[in-house]
Scaffold this active site. Sequence first.
Site, PDB file in Angstrom:
ATOM      1  CB  SER A  53      -1.752  -1.098   6.970  1.00 60.27           C
ATOM      2  OG  SER A  53      -2.321  -0.023   7.690  1.00 60.27           O
ATOM      3  CE  LYS A 104       0.374   0.395  10.791  1.00 65.98           C
ATOM      4  NZ  LYS A 104       0.138   0.100   9.372  1.00 65.98           N
TER       5      LYS A 104
END
Length: 201
Positions: A53, A104
Site C-alpha cells: 500500500s 499510511k
Amino acid sequence: MPNPAPAPSAPTPAAASRRWEMARQLIPLLLWVGVALLLRWQVMEPRWIPSGSMLPTLQLEDRILVEKLRPRLAQTLPRGAIVVFRPPDPLLAAGYDPRAALIKRVVGVPGDVIEVAAGELLRNGAAVSEPWRLEPINYELPPLTVPPGHLLVMGDNRNASLDSHLWGPLPDDHVIGTAVFRYWPLRQLGPIRFPPIASRE
C-alpha cells in the site's frame, strides 16, 4: 547414635569474590536490557512492511524504525508524515486483527477539506503535488472536512490501499509513531523522507 550433620562452612573469600565479580558483570547487562526494552516500548521500535500500500516509497518486506515520541509531543503531525497506527474502529468491526499495525501517509490535518476528483487529491480546493504517486487515482472522494483530533491518511499506492478514503478519518490516539528510518534492505539504508505535501498553485 548418629553423628550430627556438619555445620555448613562459611564461603571462602575466593568464592565470595567470584560471586561479587559475576554480579558486577550481570548488573550492567540487566540495566542495558531494561533500557533497550524501555526504548522499544516508549521511544523506537522496529517494524516491517507487510503490504504494497505504500509503494513505491516503501517496498514489501522493508524493515523500518518507528519513532514513538513525536505523536505524543506534537499537537498535530505534519502533512506528509508517514504514520504507523492501530486499526480504526470500522476495520475492527469488519474483523481486522486488533494487534495489527497499518502504515499510511498523512494527507489532511484538522480543518483541511480533502477531496479526490479527476484522478487528483485536492486539499482545500487545490491539487496536491505528490511526486511519489505513479498513476492517477482511480476513485472519487467527495469533499470531507478532517475533524479535530483526527488525521486523514492514505497509502502512496492509492489504487491498492485500504485507507481513509474507505473508512474515514483516523483518531490521533490510534497513532503508534512515525516511520523515520529504513534499515533493510541495506541498499536502501537511510532516513525515510516525508517532505510536506505541497498544493499546486
